[in-house]
Enzyme design. Structure first.
Site, mmCIF file in Angstrom:
data_model
loop_
_atom_site.group_PDB
_atom_site.id
_atom_site.type_symbol
_atom_site.label_atom_id
_atom_site.label_comp_id
_atom_site.label_asym_id
_atom_site.label_seq_id
_atom_site.Cartn_x
_atom_site.Cartn_y
_atom_site.Cartn_z
ATOM 1 N NE ARG A 29 -1.824 1.938 3.412
ATOM 2 C CZ ARG A 29 -1.643 1.818 4.735
ATOM 3 N NH1 ARG A 29 -2.248 0.867 5.416
ATOM 4 N NH2 ARG A 29 -0.849 2.651 5.382
ATOM 5 C CG HIS A 46 -6.290 2.494 6.068
ATOM 6 N ND1 HIS A 46 -6.410 1.234 5.535
ATOM 7 C CD2 HIS A 46 -7.504 2.802 6.578
ATOM 8 C CE1 HIS A 46 -7.645 0.789 5.742
ATOM 9 N NE2 HIS A 46 -8.319 1.719 6.362
ATOM 10 C CE1 TYR A 56 0.707 2.530 9.020
ATOM 11 C CE2 TYR A 56 -0.505 4.292 10.117
ATOM 12 C CZ TYR A 56 -0.350 3.427 9.045
ATOM 13 O OH TYR A 56 -1.244 3.458 8.004
#
Ligand code: TPP
Ligand code: MG
Length: 348
Positions: A245, A249, A258
């Site tokens: 990805r 998100h 993160y």
């Protein structure tokens, strides 16, 4: 892991699928249009013209490769990160945009397209897909039913229940997991102790295969084999398409909180579009003029879809309240009345 095109776009001897030049051009155009539409969607969200949006950057080969060989009679149960699959299946981009602009009507699939509205509840579509697969079996219809989902979905009960049932009853399902290494902020290593996601299929008694999800030829080949097998009564297959990805998100997420920038950089080198482009150049199909023509057409299609989506009616105010229960509860009716500026007597 099956890889047909390496990162330089060179093909492995003996594994190249037979695809006509026109199909190769069409696949490239779909990849480019997916990327163009996705980039535009993010910009529109930043301008306040879209709601929260799930990015597709890096997933183009998984999505286009999953849908390319589907036939009209097959069924698809997608999830929220599936733009390329929608475009490949022939879903109008304007409708898809309209949904993300905040109107449910955008997910009302046009007649004749066997594409379910995509699932937001993670993994719930797997159960629907297995049910549809069983229906096809009972009716002796030689078709395949595809469900797509992410790595995070494989930790849900729905995934295990669905695959268990599919294995026992040999439903004609093709399960395609886009393993993009993250489920929001949960990394792949914390998702499962299994070495691969595809190996989970063996617990349910059918084949699983891992493919390079940034290699469109590998995805196309694995999905085509699995579709043929399902249609011929050979039962289900789990395909793990290993990808990344590249974006956050959703537009509400900040992945820099993160994950390390180095990891993202390393995956940039595996870009699915550039890889396929090099392959096409080697075959004499791709050149600068072709690139320009494909890009211009993609940009044009995207602009037209935005204009059309924005000209469609906005969602009704009631929509926020109307769809949770068959009939609105008194509390919801109170809230709706308040929002309309006509609070109800004794309302809470
Ligand atoms: C049942 C359920 N639990 C939690 C959520 C919140 N949620 C939305 S997306 C997501 C992660 C999904 O990760 P993955 O399946 O890997 O798909 P990806 O987003 O990476 O494509 C979660 C936990 C949800 N939508 N549904
Ligand atoms: Mg994921």
């Amino acid at each position: 892991m099956l890889q047909i095109l390496n990162e330089e776009g060179r093909v492995r001897e003996g594994l190249e699928p037979a695809l006509a030049p026109d199909d190769l051009r069409r696949i490239y155009a779909l990849l480019v249009t997916t990327r163009a539409a996705d980039g535009k969607a993010i910009k529109l969200q930043r301008q306040g013209r879209f709601g929260t949006y799930a990015s597709n950057l890096g997933h183009e080969a998984c999505q286009v490769g999953t849908a390319f060989f589907l036939r009209k009679e097959d069924w698809i149960f997608p999830y929220f990160r599936d733009l390329g699959l929608y475009l490949t299946a022939g879903y109008p981009l304007a409708l898809y945009f309209h949904y993300w602009m905040g109107n449910e009507a955008g997910l009302k699939t046009p007649e004749g397209l066997n594409l379910f509205s995509f699932a937001i509840p993670v993994a719930s579509q797997i159960l629907h897909a297995v049910g549809a697969g069983m229906a096809a079996r009972y009716k002796k219809m030689p078709l395949a039913v595809v469900a797509t989902f992410g790595d995070g979905a494989t930790s849900e009960g729905d995934f295990h229940e669905g695959l268990n049932y599919a294995g026992v009853f040999k439903s004609p399902n093709v399960f395609v997991c886009y393993n993009n290494q993250w489920a929001i902020s949960t990394p792949r290593a914390k998702q499962t102790a299994s070495e691969t996601i595809s190996q989970k299929a063996s617990a349910y008694g059918f084949n699983g295969v891992s493919v390079d999800g940034n290699d469109i030829l590998a995805v196309l080949s694995a999905v085509r084999d699995a579709l043929d097998k399902a249609r011929a009564g050979g039962g289900p297959t789990l395909i793990e398409a290993v990808t990344y990805r590249m974006g956050h998100h959703t537009t509400s997420d900040d992945a820099t909180k993160y994950r390390a920038e180095d990891e993202v950089k390393a995956w940039e080198a595996k870009d699915p579009l550039r890889r396929f482009q090099r392959y096409l150049a080697g075959k004499g199909i791709w050149d600068e003029a072709f690139e320009k023509a494909v890009q211009n057409k993609a940009d044009d299609d995207v602009e037209k879809a935005v204009a059309e989506a924005e000209s469609r009616p906005s969602a009704a105010l009631e929509d926020v309240f109307a769809h949770t229960y068959a009939a609105m509860t008194p509390q919801l009716e109170d809230q709706l009345a308040e929002l309309r500026g006509t609070p109800r007597e004794g309302g809470r």
